[in-house]
Write a protein that holds these residues in place. Structure first.
Motif, short mmCIF file in Angstrom:
data_model
loop_
_atom_site.label_atom_id
_atom_site.label_comp_id
_atom_site.label_asym_id
_atom_site.label_seq_id
_atom_site.Cartn_x
_atom_site.Cartn_y
_atom_site.Cartn_z
N GLN A 1 0.81 -1.21 0.00
CA GLN A 1 0.00 0.00 0.00
C GLN A 1 0.85 1.26 0.00
O GLN A 1 2.00 1.25 0.42
CB GLN A 1 -0.85 -0.05 1.27
CG GLN A 1 -2.02 0.88 1.25
CD GLN A 1 -2.21 1.52 2.58
OE1 GLN A 1 -1.28 1.64 3.37
NE2 GLN A 1 -3.44 1.95 2.84
N THR A 2 0.25 2.33 -0.47
CA THR A 2 0.93 3.63 -0.46
C THR A 2 0.79 4.25 0.92
O THR A 2 -0.30 4.35 1.45
CB THR A 2 0.30 4.53 -1.52
OG1 THR A 2 0.39 3.86 -2.77
CG2 THR A 2 1.05 5.84 -1.61
N LYS A 3 1.94 4.62 1.47
CA LYS A 3 1.96 5.23 2.80
C LYS A 3 2.38 6.69 2.69
O LYS A 3 3.04 7.09 1.73
CB LYS A 3 3.00 4.53 3.69
CG LYS A 3 2.77 3.06 3.84
CD LYS A 3 1.84 2.79 4.98
CE LYS A 3 1.82 1.33 5.36
NZ LYS A 3 0.58 0.67 4.96
N TYR A 4 2.04 7.42 3.73
CA TYR A 4 2.34 8.86 3.74
C TYR A 4 3.04 9.25 5.03
O TYR A 4 2.54 8.95 6.12
CB TYR A 4 1.04 9.66 3.60
CG TYR A 4 0.39 9.41 2.26
CD1 TYR A 4 0.70 10.20 1.17
CD2 TYR A 4 -0.48 8.33 2.09
CE1 TYR A 4 0.14 9.94 -0.07
CE2 TYR A 4 -1.03 8.06 0.86
CZ TYR A 4 -0.72 8.87 -0.22
OH TYR A 4 -1.26 8.60 -1.44
N ARG A 5 4.17 9.88 4.90
CA ARG A 5 4.86 10.43 6.07
C ARG A 5 5.49 11.75 5.65
O ARG A 5 6.21 11.79 4.65
CB ARG A 5 5.95 9.48 6.58
CG ARG A 5 5.41 8.17 7.08
CD ARG A 5 6.52 7.27 7.61
NE ARG A 5 5.97 5.97 7.94
CZ ARG A 5 6.68 4.95 8.40
NH1 ARG A 5 7.98 5.09 8.58
NH2 ARG A 5 6.11 3.80 8.67
N ASP A 6 5.23 12.76 6.44
CA ASP A 6 5.79 14.07 6.09
C ASP A 6 7.22 14.13 6.63
O ASP A 6 7.50 14.81 7.62
CB ASP A 6 4.91 15.18 6.68
CG ASP A 6 5.22 16.53 6.05
OD1 ASP A 6 6.11 16.59 5.18
OD2 ASP A 6 4.57 17.52 6.43
N GLU A 7 8.10 13.39 5.98
CA GLU A 7 9.49 13.26 6.42
C GLU A 7 10.14 14.64 6.51
O GLU A 7 9.92 15.49 5.65
CB GLU A 7 10.28 12.41 5.43
CG GLU A 7 9.80 10.98 5.27
CD GLU A 7 10.33 10.07 6.37
OE1 GLU A 7 11.14 10.51 7.19
OE2 GLU A 7 9.89 8.89 6.39
N PHE B 1 5.15 6.75 -0.35
CA PHE B 1 5.97 5.60 -0.75
C PHE B 1 5.16 4.32 -0.61
O PHE B 1 4.12 4.29 0.04
CB PHE B 1 7.26 5.53 0.09
CG PHE B 1 7.04 5.42 1.57
CD1 PHE B 1 6.82 6.54 2.34
CD2 PHE B 1 7.08 4.18 2.21
CE1 PHE B 1 6.62 6.44 3.73
CE2 PHE B 1 6.89 4.07 3.59
CZ PHE B 1 6.66 5.21 4.34
N VAL B 2 5.67 3.27 -1.25
CA VAL B 2 4.93 2.00 -1.22
C VAL B 2 5.59 1.07 -0.20
O VAL B 2 6.81 0.88 -0.22
CB VAL B 2 4.91 1.33 -2.60
CG1 VAL B 2 4.08 0.04 -2.55
CG2 VAL B 2 4.35 2.28 -3.65
#
Ligand code: ATP
Ligand code: MG
Length: 589
Positions: A138-144, A157-158
């Motif tokens: 799955q596509t993940k989201y993190r505001d790195e 990112f996947v």
């Protein structure tokens, strides 16, 4: 299947993109695999997407092989489950939070422990349903904070994330072991050079945990290996080999000295040498000095509360620096920053440059210390007055430590645990992480299951992640050369690249026939049939794009020879009527 370069949605670039520092990033953009949309956010172009899907497939096969069941949660999630575990707050600025038109809070999922624990709670109620392993790609989201190196550290990112649920600890051990083996299979199939490192469990909580690090100089993770045995650990997880405690009785009393101008460790070491000071029977050096690093620790807010700040000290031998990542890992979920001048000014007992543990103790400041500061060790340290230091300050006698902490830098040559020689430092890129989470999440959601005796029990959980999009960057990073990419056959977008680099109509005809034959045999073929492109450009593109086998119908074709270049290795000259069989043989090897 055949893809013609004359039709493929592709533009290769001769120049490196301005924002790229790392080779894999430069090459993936130049070769037209990915394209930047915004910092840490990338578009997958046709070639990149094919590779990504193939990596997914390898991971999927190995997850299915250990009995994992694939499902898919949304990326857009409600706040409540993450509120329940406090991660809505604890995740901090890395979490993408948003609101819908009714002002309800939502987030873009960074990882899905909450959702999986909830799903099991909703659907299962008896021990007979366990164990169960669920996963998603799955596509993940993190505001790195620092998106970096293209898809290596993205903000979108996947990831493959899987979760095991077992009724008891032995079950969890075996789920963990099966995942570990599946991960080894995946990385072996993709020919990745990696190490399995002991890790800290970070924001996830829980106990046993290991990271799979791809060995690479551009990696952000520092890890150690032992010179003997097979010990490997992330630097954050290295446990200091502390010396045994010493007798306090009979040690000389602490003695104060004056040190005009010696406000740094170097100056103090010099001073100690000039004055020929001995400590514990040897000539003093930087390792005998005890630094008091002042920090401000911020404890995360509990639900609806305020975050709390606390002044603290970290005592560290003078020949080592504080390693911020190690301290961060040790304090997690609390965070820290070095004390500012403003903070020093706030407390009279903090004499900048001469802070010692005695004043910290007497003023109730929390004292963390490196494990080497065991009871009975004697130190040179600040005497809490301008220009003065104290020699023979004994741990457990003149000052006490509230809590030992792994915060000092790890150095090459430090002793490895269990007498396995010394430690060697290497850099790596984290590709996967496996955790024995335990019951943190199942308890948070009160996942009650009836056990064999009809009693309520809470299942224990494991959580396992692999960076799929990151893996593509790692493959590019570990396998490239100055000319371009070089994919392992298992995940190359095409297994074979055929280029016609000869203007004769016959060569084009033969090329057409060859790709047709290879395709009929089940291979995926990239066919450089571009009529107006020079041989030189075709060769360069073939190297840049990185298919494992490149067949060239070039100058030698008039003599019945087709060149077969094995990317990164040798070039074979194959008679035209044998080329298809030769390629099939190599691909299937
Ligand atoms: P890192 O320390 O590199 O930030 P992490 O500890 O946050 O990684 P996990 O939460 O364990 O990573 O996520 C599982 C896997 O997802 C990682 O091992 C990594 O391969 C991948 N991953 C994590 N963050 C990113 C990112 N920003 N971009 C691409 N892949 C990522
Ligand atoms: Mg991270």
């Amino acid at each position: 299947m055949i893809t013609r370069l004359s039709e493929l949605f592709l533009r290769t670039l001769r120049e490196d993109p301005a924002d790229a520092e790392v080779p894999s990033h430069k090459l993936l953009v130049r070769a037209g695999y990915v394209r930047r949309v915004a910092p840490g956010i990338y578009t997958w172009l046709p070639l990149g997407l094919r590779t990504l899907r193939k990596i997914e497939d390898v991971v999927r096969q190995e997850m299915d092989a250990i009995g994992g069941q694939e499902m898919l949660f949304p990326a857009l999630l409600p706040r409540e489950p993450y509120e329940k575990t406090n991660r809505w707050v604890e995740y901090g600025p890395n979490l993408f939070r948003l609101q819908d038109r009714k002002n309800a809070d939502l987030l873009l999922g960074p990882t899905h422990e909450e959702m999986f624990a909830n799903a099991v709670k909703d659907m299962y109620s008896s021990y007979k349903d366990f164990p169960v392993t669920l996963y998603q790609i799955q596509t993940k989201y993190r505001d790195e904070e620092r998106p970096r190196a293209g898809v290596l550290r993205g903000r979108e990112f996947v990831m493959k994330d899987s979760y095991s649920f077992d009724m008891d600890d032995e079950g969890l051990d075996s789920s963990y072991a099966r995942h570990r083996k599946a991960y080894q299979n995946i990385f072996d199939r993709l020919e990745i050079d990696y190490a399995i490192c002991k890790a800290t469990s970070g924001a996830m909580g829980g106990s046993a945990s290991e990271e799979f690090l791809a060995i690479s100089e551009v990696g952000e993770d520092l890890f150690v290996r032992s010179t003997e045995g097979d010990y490997a650990a992330n630097v954050e997880a290295v446990v200091t080999q502390a010396p045994p405690e010493k007798d306090i009785a009979g040690q000389p009393p602490a003695k104060e000295y004056n040190t005009p101008d010696a406000t740094t460790i170097e100056a103090l070491v010099h001073r100690v040498k000039v004055e020929d000071i001995a400590i514990e029977g040897h000539k003093a050096s930087a390792a005998d000095i005890l630094k008091c690093v002042m920090v401000e620790v911020t404890h995360p807010a509990q639900a609806n509360g305020e975050e709390e700040k606390e002044l603290a000290a970290v005592l560290i031998p003078g020949d080592r620096e504080l390693d911020p990542k190690r301290l961060e890992a040790a304090l997690e979920p609390a965070e820290f920053c070095l004390a500012s001048d403003k903070i020093y000014a706030q407390y009279d007992f903090l004499v900048q440059g001469f802070v010692g543990p005695r004043a910290l103790n007497s003023n109730g400041v929390k004292v963390f210390a490196d494990p080497r500061v065991v009871t009975g060790t004697s130190w040179i340290t600040g005497a809490d007055a301008p220009n003065s230091y104290v020699v023979g300050c004994v741990s457990g006698r003149d000052f006490h430590v509230d809590e030992f902490v792994e915060a000092a830098e790890v150095k090459e040559g430090d002793p490895a645990p269990n007498n396995q020689g010394t430690l060697v430092l290497q850099r790596g890129i984290e590709l996967g992480h496996i955790f024995q989470l335990g019951r943190k999440y199942t308890e948070a959601f009160d996942v009650q299951i009836l056990d064999e005796n009809g009693k309520r029990a809470i299942p224990t959980m494991g959580s396992y992640g692999i960076g799929i999009s990151r893996m593509l960057a790692v493959l590019a990073e570990q396998r490239h050369d100055e000319k371009g990419l070089n994919w392992p056959a298992a995940v190359a977008p095409y297994q074979v690249h055929v280029a016609v680099a000869n203007k004769d109509a016959e060569a084009m005809e033969a090329g057409d026939k060859l790709v047709e034959e290879l395709s009929q045999a089940g291979l995926e073929v990239l066919f450089d049939d571009r009529p107006k492109v020079s041989p030189g450009v075709k060769f360069k593109d073939a190297e840049l794009l990185g298919m494992p086998f490149v067949a060239i119908l070039g100058r030698a074709f008039k003599d019945g020879i087709i060149e077969l270049r094995i990317r990164g290795q040798e070039t074979l000259e194959v008679p035209a009527d044998e080329i298809a069989d030769k390629i099939l043989e190599l691909v299937r090897a």
